[in-house]
Write an enzyme that holds these catalytic residues in place. Structure first.
Site, PDB file in Angstrom:
ATOM      1  N   LYS A 124       0.822  -1.213   0.000  1.00 17.79           N
ATOM      2  CA  LYS A 124       0.000   0.000   0.000  1.00 17.79           C
ATOM      3  C   LYS A 124       0.858   1.267   0.000  1.00 17.79           C
ATOM      4  CE  LYS A 124      -4.206  -2.085   1.684  1.00 17.79           C
ATOM      5  NZ  LYS A 124      -3.764  -3.479   1.898  1.00 17.79           N
TER       6      LYS A 124
HETATM    7  C1  LIG Z   1      -4.353  -4.590   1.257  1.00 23.06           C
HETATM    8  C2  LIG Z   1      -3.598  -5.854   1.166  1.00 23.06           C
HETATM    9  C3  LIG Z   1      -3.970  -6.893   0.273  1.00 23.06           C
HETATM   10  C4  LIG Z   1      -5.214  -6.814  -0.591  1.00 23.06           C
HETATM   11  O1  LIG Z   1      -5.112  -5.856  -1.604  1.00 23.06           O
HETATM   12  P1  LIG Z   1      -6.437  -5.370  -2.374  1.00 23.06           P
HETATM   13  O2  LIG Z   1      -6.016  -4.202  -3.156  1.00 23.06           O
HETATM   14  O3  LIG Z   1      -7.405  -5.011  -1.293  1.00 23.06           O
HETATM   15  O4  LIG Z   1      -6.905  -6.504  -3.215  1.00 23.06           O
HETATM   16  C5  LIG Z   1      -3.186  -8.018   0.204  1.00 23.06           C
HETATM   17  N1  LIG Z   1      -2.092  -8.160   0.986  1.00 23.06           N
HETATM   18  C6  LIG Z   1      -1.705  -7.192   1.861  1.00 23.06           C
HETATM   19  C7  LIG Z   1      -0.509  -7.420   2.710  1.00 23.06           C
HETATM   20  C8  LIG Z   1      -2.443  -6.013   1.992  1.00 23.06           C
HETATM   21  O5  LIG Z   1      -2.059  -5.068   2.867  1.00 23.06           O
END
Ligand SMILES: *Cc1c(COP(=O)(O)O)cnc(C)c1O
Length: 481
Positions: A125
């Protein structure tokens, strides 16, 4: 010609990038999408091969953000995508590349990990959220505005938002977290920040209590307007667009020919990450298959296998050892369906009406044929699969992976096609999930050096009861009203 954005539910007048990124949903409840996808040519891809991540980000984002001065956008990309920001990964990672690829070998030949988790909160993120921080600061200054971001977190999103927004001018963050329910690592990550514009509130109760406060404040429209309350959740278009960049970077690293098809597997929850891959593919990037990897919360796996989208209620949304994928409905999924139904907003409204009234929908045969032709396939992974995969990747390759990435590798292996490279997107580092890593390998994950010190720093958090009025008064006070 300027890029305009439309709502998936059709009712919004067309708007530009700068105006939609500070907003959440469109007024009709839909999500913003570019009116058309910009196209890349083989010549462009060849020319981009040698670019740095920041340079590539500029080339890709200018196609979507064409109402921002080019020199300004370039400066935003350079300020964001620096090797001293994305340097918290494994010691032998090449941080100058920002998102290096780590190839596995032997039985996993041609499978690579696209490292997206070397940023300040050790999760993918940070790739988009850091850009959002730079962008918000820039847009707010341009419009002489302030923004108060209010959010609730069970761990990952809140910390990524705080590290993106810390010390930004014009932005404050009020982040609610469930008191005593996050891991020691997550608490240290958030609560040791001492920037005056970051306010951590530990709510006595569970995550849902914190989330309810955010909803209550957001539903008070007068308050929301008066205090310029905003969010940074995964439906924000600027986040999606910034994620498109690393699909290009991953492909440019993996492909040896300009027409080489590369498959990608993505551990998925809210469908934000993999949606960016879909957009890159629509722009003409030679991505072959997009493989959705889910955990026990398999609403997406069910959809791609059957054409039925069935959201889960709370009782059927499981708490798993890959917690960032524990979702009951995938908030970005509507954007993909908008494309699948030929951008027919009326059809999207009908389908999401069914989601609201009946808890889901089934596509027509013709629509489901389009899903199958779109290149998406899927698979699911369980706690046991996760442990086995983490242990096996550690023993076979000496690489420790986190539980979400393990779900990705498990499903990537099942979908590997001979002669076609498969990138698996690494969505977090193992240091965040010590308990599961220990269970799988018998060892503690290494904590990046910069993080050791963090764990010992003093923490700053205010514990509050689950009281909407109190949270409002804290916001009022911080704003100086
Ligand atoms: C947010 C997140 C996901 C999922 O990603 P999306 O964009 O919601 O599909 C997967 N793995 C981790 C470690 C995350 O923080």
């Amino acid at each position: 010609m300027q890029m305009t954005y439309v709502s998936t539910r059709g009712e919004q007048a067309a708007a530009g990038y700068s105006s939609i990124v500070l907003r959440g949903l469109a007024k009709d409840g839909g999500l913003f999408m570019p009116a058309t996808y910009p196209q890349v040519t083989p010549e462009m891809l060849s020319a981009w091969k040698g670019l740095s991540y920041a340079e590539l980000a500029y080339e890709v984002l200018r196609l979507f953000a064409d109402d921002i001065e080019q020199a300004d956008l370039k400066a935003l990309c350079e300020r964001t995508y620096r090797s001293d920001v994305y340097c918290f990964g494994r010691e032998d990672s090449d941080f100058t590349r920002i998102t290096p690829v780590r190839w596995l070998s032997g039985k996993d030949a041609e499978i690579g990990l696209l490292e997206l988790s070397n940023g300040p909160t050790l999760a993918f993120k940070d790739m988009a959220m850091q850009f959002l921080g730079s962008l918000f600061e820039y847009l707010l200054a341009r419009e002489n505005r302030e923004l108060n971001i209010l959010g609730a977190t069970s761990g990952d999103t809140g910390s990524a938002a705080e590290y993106a927004m810390r010390s930004r001018k014009g932005v404050r963050v009020f982040m609610l977290s469930p008191d005593g329910r996050m891991s020691a690592f997550q608490r240290a990550q958030m609560y040791t920040l001492d920037d005056p514009n970051i306010v951590n509130l530990a709510v006595v109760g569970a995550f849902d209590d914190a989330q309810d406060i955010v909803k209550a404040v957001s539903n008070d429209h007068a308050f929301k307007e008066r205090y310029s309350i905003g969010t940074v959740n995964s439906i924000n278009w600027a986040r999606v667009a910034a994620q498109v960049v690393y699909y290009f970077k991953g492909w440019l690293t993996a492909a040896e020919r300009v027409d080489e098809v590369v498959d990608m597997t993505v551990p998925s929850g809210n469908f934000g990450n993999i949606l960016a891959g879909w957009i890159a593919k629509q722009m003409g990037l030679p991505i072959g298959r997009l493989v959705v990897a889910t955990n026990e919360n398999d609403v997406l796996d069910e959809f791609f296998k059957t054409g039925t989208y069935r959201v889960r209620d709370t009782a059927h949304t499981y708490v798993t050892s890959s917690p960032s994928m524990d979702i009951s409905k995938a908030s970005n999924f509507e954007r993909y369906i908008f494309d699948i139904v030929g951008r027919d907003a009326e059809r999207v409204r009908a389908l999401w009406g069914d989601v609201a009234q009946k808890g889901g929908f089934t596509l027509t045969d013709e629509e489901f044929e389009r899903v199958k032709a779109s290149g998406f396939v899927s698979g699911r992974s369980t706690h046991e699969d996760r442990l086995v995969t983490i242990r096996d990747v550690w023993e076979s390759h000496g690489v420790m992976i986190d539980p979400h990435t393990a779900d990705g590798i498990k499903v990537a292996r099942e979908n590997k096609r001979p002669g076609i490279k498969m990138l698996t997107l690494e969505t977090a580092l193992p240091a965040k999930f010590a308990e599961t890593i220990k269970a799988a390998t018998g060892q503690e994950p290494t904590v990046p050096a910069a993080y050791q010190a963090m764990l010992d720093r003093p923490q700053r958090v205010r514990v509050v009861p689950a009281d909407v009025e109190l949270v409002k008064s804290i916001i009022r006070e911080a704003v100086g009203d």
